[in-house]
Design a protein around this motif. Structure first.
Motif, PDB file in Angstrom:
ATOM      1  N   ARG A 133      33.335  92.939 -71.217  1.00 19.62           N
ATOM      2  CA  ARG A 133      33.406  92.503 -69.823  1.00 19.62           C
ATOM      3  C   ARG A 133      34.019  91.111 -69.742  1.00 19.62           C
ATOM      4  NH1 ARG A 133      27.289  94.514 -68.455  1.00 19.62           N
ATOM      5  NH2 ARG A 133      27.781  96.725 -68.177  1.00 19.62           N
ATOM      6  N   GLY A 134      34.985  90.968 -68.879  1.00 20.02           N
ATOM      7  CA  GLY A 134      35.616  89.679 -68.681  1.00 20.02           C
ATOM      8  C   GLY A 134      35.064  88.980 -67.465  1.00 20.02           C
ATOM      9  N   PRO A 135      35.507  87.747 -67.202  1.00 18.00           N
ATOM     10  CA  PRO A 135      35.000  86.986 -66.074  1.00 18.00           C
ATOM     11  C   PRO A 135      35.305  87.628 -64.734  1.00 18.00           C
ATOM     12  CG  PRO A 135      36.892  85.891 -67.090  1.00 18.00           C
ATOM     13  CD  PRO A 135      36.488  86.994 -67.994  1.00 18.00           C
ATOM     14  N   GLY A 136      36.308  88.531 -64.677  1.00 14.93           N
ATOM     15  CA  GLY A 136      36.607  89.188 -63.421  1.00 14.93           C
ATOM     16  C   GLY A 136      35.733  90.387 -63.139  1.00 14.93           C
ATOM     17  N   ASP A 137      34.935  90.812 -64.113  1.00 13.36           N
ATOM     18  CA  ASP A 137      34.045  91.945 -63.948  1.00 13.36           C
ATOM     19  C   ASP A 137      32.758  91.464 -63.282  1.00 13.36           C
ATOM     20  OD1 ASP A 137      32.231  94.043 -64.251  1.00 13.36           O
ATOM     21  OD2 ASP A 137      33.198  94.714 -66.104  1.00 13.36           O
ATOM     22  N   PRO A 138      32.375  92.055 -62.126  1.00  8.43           N
ATOM     23  CA  PRO A 138      31.144  91.616 -61.450  1.00  8.43           C
ATOM     24  C   PRO A 138      29.925  91.635 -62.358  1.00  8.43           C
ATOM     25  CG  PRO A 138      32.390  93.087 -60.030  1.00  8.43           C
ATOM     26  CD  PRO A 138      33.071  93.098 -61.366  1.00  8.43           C
ATOM     27  N   ALA A 139      29.860  92.576 -63.288  1.00 11.00           N
ATOM     28  CA  ALA A 139      28.700  92.659 -64.182  1.00 11.00           C
ATOM     29  C   ALA A 139      28.563  91.410 -65.035  1.00 11.00           C
ATOM     30  CB  ALA A 139      28.800  93.901 -65.053  1.00 11.00           C
ATOM     31  N   ALA A 140      29.659  90.674 -65.223  1.00 10.46           N
ATOM     32  CA  ALA A 140      29.619  89.475 -66.061  1.00 10.46           C
ATOM     33  C   ALA A 140      28.983  88.297 -65.337  1.00 10.46           C
ATOM     34  CB  ALA A 140      31.033  89.103 -66.515  1.00 10.46           C
ATOM     35  N   TRP A 141      29.122  88.236 -64.003  1.00 10.56           N
ATOM     36  CA  TRP A 141      28.578  87.075 -63.294  1.00 10.56           C
ATOM     37  C   TRP A 141      27.391  87.392 -62.395  1.00 10.56           C
ATOM     38  CZ3 TRP A 141      29.214  88.505 -58.331  1.00 10.56           C
ATOM     39  CH2 TRP A 141      30.364  89.218 -57.953  1.00 10.56           C
ATOM     40  N   GLU A 142      27.029  88.669 -62.247  1.00 14.28           N
ATOM     41  CA  GLU A 142      25.878  88.997 -61.411  1.00 14.28           C
ATOM     42  C   GLU A 142      24.578  88.344 -61.899  1.00 14.28           C
ATOM     43  OE1 GLU A 142      25.789  93.219 -61.103  1.00 14.28           O
ATOM     44  OE2 GLU A 142      27.260  93.296 -59.483  1.00 14.28           O
ATOM     45  N   PRO A 143      24.320  88.317 -63.231  1.00 15.13           N
ATOM     46  CA  PRO A 143      23.091  87.647 -63.674  1.00 15.13           C
ATOM     47  C   PRO A 143      23.061  86.166 -63.323  1.00 15.13           C
ATOM     48  CG  PRO A 143      23.980  89.047 -65.408  1.00 15.13           C
ATOM     49  CD  PRO A 143      25.034  88.963 -64.337  1.00 15.13           C
ATOM     50  N   ILE A 144      24.234  85.521 -63.354  1.00 13.80           N
ATOM     51  CA  ILE A 144      24.295  84.097 -63.024  1.00 13.80           C
ATOM     52  C   ILE A 144      23.963  83.886 -61.555  1.00 13.80           C
ATOM     53  CG2 ILE A 144      25.833  82.097 -62.851  1.00 13.80           C
ATOM     54  CD1 ILE A 144      27.355  83.233 -65.258  1.00 13.80           C
ATOM     55  N   VAL A 145      24.566  84.695 -60.682  1.00 12.18           N
ATOM     56  CA  VAL A 145      24.303  84.588 -59.241  1.00 12.18           C
ATOM     57  C   VAL A 145      22.839  84.903 -58.954  1.00 12.18           C
ATOM     58  CG1 VAL A 145      24.853  85.571 -56.985  1.00 12.18           C
ATOM     59  CG2 VAL A 145      26.686  85.112 -58.619  1.00 12.18           C
ATOM     60  N   GLY A 146      22.311  85.936 -59.626  1.00 11.59           N
ATOM     61  CA  GLY A 146      20.924  86.332 -59.382  1.00 11.59           C
ATOM     62  C   GLY A 146      19.906  85.307 -59.813  1.00 11.59           C
ATOM     63  N   ALA A 147      20.290  84.401 -60.723  1.00 15.83           N
ATOM     64  CA  ALA A 147      19.356  83.390 -61.222  1.00 15.83           C
ATOM     65  C   ALA A 147      19.322  82.135 -60.364  1.00 15.83           C
ATOM     66  CB  ALA A 147      19.723  83.008 -62.659  1.00 15.83           C
ATOM     67  N   ILE A 148      20.293  81.971 -59.448  1.00 13.93           N
ATOM     68  CA  ILE A 148      20.359  80.743 -58.651  1.00 13.93           C
ATOM     69  C   ILE A 148      19.112  80.574 -57.793  1.00 13.93           C
ATOM     70  CG2 ILE A 148      21.581  79.570 -56.767  1.00 13.93           C
ATOM     71  CD1 ILE A 148      24.188  80.751 -57.897  1.00 13.93           C
ATOM     72  N   GLY A 149      18.762  81.613 -57.038  1.00 12.27           N
ATOM     73  CA  GLY A 149      17.607  81.522 -56.140  1.00 12.27           C
ATOM     74  C   GLY A 149      16.319  81.164 -56.851  1.00 12.27           C
ATOM     75  N   PRO A 150      15.935  81.892 -57.927  1.00 12.29           N
ATOM     76  CA  PRO A 150      14.715  81.530 -58.645  1.00 12.29           C
ATOM     77  C   PRO A 150      14.735  80.105 -59.203  1.00 12.29           C
ATOM     78  CG  PRO A 150      15.366  83.761 -59.208  1.00 12.29           C
ATOM     79  CD  PRO A 150      16.481  83.178 -58.378  1.00 12.29           C
ATOM     80  N   LYS A 151      15.911  79.627 -59.617  1.00 12.65           N
ATOM     81  CA  LYS A 151      15.982  78.256 -60.132  1.00 12.65           C
ATOM     82  C   LYS A 151      15.741  77.241 -59.019  1.00 12.65           C
ATOM     83  CE  LYS A 151      18.915  78.909 -64.191  1.00 12.65           C
ATOM     84  NZ  LYS A 151      20.146  78.521 -64.896  1.00 12.65           N
ATOM     85  N   VAL A 152      16.291  77.511 -57.829  1.00 15.54           N
ATOM     86  CA  VAL A 152      16.044  76.620 -56.684  1.00 15.54           C
ATOM     87  C   VAL A 152      14.561  76.600 -56.354  1.00 15.54           C
ATOM     88  CG1 VAL A 152      16.450  76.291 -54.210  1.00 15.54           C
ATOM     89  CG2 VAL A 152      18.363  76.887 -55.715  1.00 15.54           C
ATOM     90  N   ARG A 153      13.949  77.788 -56.276  1.00 12.46           N
ATOM     91  CA  ARG A 153      12.518  77.883 -55.946  1.00 12.46           C
ATOM     92  C   ARG A 153      11.662  77.169 -56.986  1.00 12.46           C
ATOM     93  NH1 ARG A 153      11.481  83.206 -56.744  1.00 12.46           N
ATOM     94  NH2 ARG A 153      10.902  82.613 -58.860  1.00 12.46           N
ATOM     95  N   ASP A 154      11.943  77.413 -58.277  1.00 11.37           N
ATOM     96  CA  ASP A 154      11.136  76.810 -59.333  1.00 11.37           C
ATOM     97  C   ASP A 154      11.219  75.292 -59.298  1.00 11.37           C
ATOM     98  OD1 ASP A 154      10.516  79.362 -60.080  1.00 11.37           O
ATOM     99  OD2 ASP A 154      11.783  79.387 -61.874  1.00 11.37           O
ATOM    100  N   LEU A 155      12.432  74.759 -59.104  1.00 13.47           N
ATOM    101  CA  LEU A 155      12.595  73.304 -59.041  1.00 13.47           C
ATOM    102  C   LEU A 155      11.878  72.721 -57.829  1.00 13.47           C
ATOM    103  CD1 LEU A 155      16.236  72.360 -60.081  1.00 13.47           C
ATOM    104  CD2 LEU A 155      14.114  71.428 -60.973  1.00 13.47           C
ATOM    105  N   ARG A 156      12.020  73.389 -56.688  1.00  7.42           N
ATOM    106  CA  ARG A 156      11.355  72.897 -55.467  1.00  7.42           C
ATOM    107  C   ARG A 156       9.844  72.818 -55.680  1.00  7.42           C
ATOM    108  NH1 ARG A 156       8.712  75.396 -51.526  1.00  7.42           N
ATOM    109  NH2 ARG A 156       9.451  77.506 -52.027  1.00  7.42           N
ATOM    110  N   GLN A 157       9.267  73.840 -56.294  1.00  3.42           N
ATOM    111  CA  GLN A 157       7.826  73.868 -56.507  1.00  3.42           C
ATOM    112  C   GLN A 157       7.395  72.858 -57.561  1.00  3.42           C
ATOM    113  OE1 GLN A 157       7.034  78.005 -57.319  1.00  3.42           O
ATOM    114  NE2 GLN A 157       7.131  78.579 -55.168  1.00  3.42           N
ATOM    115  N   GLN A 158       8.222  72.667 -58.594  1.00  3.01           N
ATOM    116  CA  GLN A 158       7.899  71.665 -59.613  1.00  3.01           C
ATOM    117  C   GLN A 158       7.842  70.268 -59.001  1.00  3.01           C
ATOM    118  OE1 GLN A 158      10.374  71.869 -63.165  1.00  3.01           O
ATOM    119  NE2 GLN A 158      10.410  74.098 -63.032  1.00  3.01           N
ATOM    120  N   ILE A 159       8.791  69.987 -58.112  1.00  3.50           N
ATOM    121  CA  ILE A 159       8.840  68.673 -57.475  1.00  3.50           C
ATOM    122  C   ILE A 159       7.741  68.531 -56.432  1.00  3.50           C
ATOM    123  CG2 ILE A 159      10.293  67.160 -56.035  1.00  3.50           C
ATOM    124  CD1 ILE A 159      12.723  68.421 -57.392  1.00  3.50           C
TER     125      ILE A 159
END
Length: 200
Positions: free
Chosen positions: A9-35
């Motif tokens: 899978r290359g960078p143009g394949d959605p399967a290559a970047w879907e995990p990255i996009v899917g992790a953004i929200g949980p990272k925002v939530r976790d940081l907000r709660q930590q702070i």
């Protein structure tokens, strides 16, 4: 058409970047709660509406680069924090039976063993409680909810003047911002699963 195997899978394949996009929200939530910020407080800091942040955290909305830059600045993290290292932290937290930690109890006669993942990643906290005969407690009201499932024995619970006797298999779900108390008035210990969810 079959999907390309992961190694091709290359960078143009959605399967290559879907995990990255899917992790953004949980990272925002976790940081907000930590702070220790509420949605409204992060909204004030970032200039992004609380409703939009809530959607981002739940992965219901993919943030624009502008929105992500604002959130990163408000949370004092480089934007790379939200789009890198996706594979370093598992999505779920596995708690093996032999590794369930002891949890400090504020009530005498209560032994707690944790069943939940790390508090910096998850809001809910759960324990298996062993409550000695005669033990009881009256926790201080606080925003949130609790879910109680009795496994063995019986527990008497009072919530805002309503009284319940829970026996094997009985469950009770109640808000913790109202006066509440519990006790084991029986002659034998009780065992229960207690799940606590603080207000976001």
């Amino acid at each position: 058409m079959t999907a390309a195997p992961p190694e091709t899978r290359g960078p143009g394949d959605p399967a290559a970047w879907e995990p990255i996009v899917g992790a953004i929200g949980p990272k925002v939530r976790d940081l907000r709660q930590q702070i220790g910020l509420s949605l409204q407080q992060l909204a004030q800091r970032s200039g992004v509406s609380a409703a939009a942040i809530h959607k981002v955290e739940r992965s219901d909305m993919v943030p624009t680069i502008t929105t992500l830059l604002k959130l990163a600045a408000a949370l004092e993290r480089p934007i790379g924090h939200f789009v890198e290292g996706v594979d370093t932290v598992p999505v779920a937290a596995h708690v093996p039976a032999g590794a369930r930690p002891a949890v400090r109890s504020e009530a005498e006669g209560v032994e707690l063993r944790g069943i939940s993942g790390p508090p910096e990643r998850f809001r809910a906290a759960g324990s298996v409680a062993t409550i000695a005969a005669g033990a009881g407690g009256r926790p201080r009201p606080r925003p949130g909810e609790e879910l109680l499932l009795v496994l063995e024995g019986a527990l008497d619970v009072e919530v805002a003047g309503e009284r319940y006797t829970l026996r094997d298999g009985d469950a009770l779900h109640y808000p913790t911002d109202r006066p509440h108390s519990w006790s084991n008035s029986g002659a034998d210990p009780s065992r229960a699963i207690w799940l606590s969810v603080p207000e976001a």
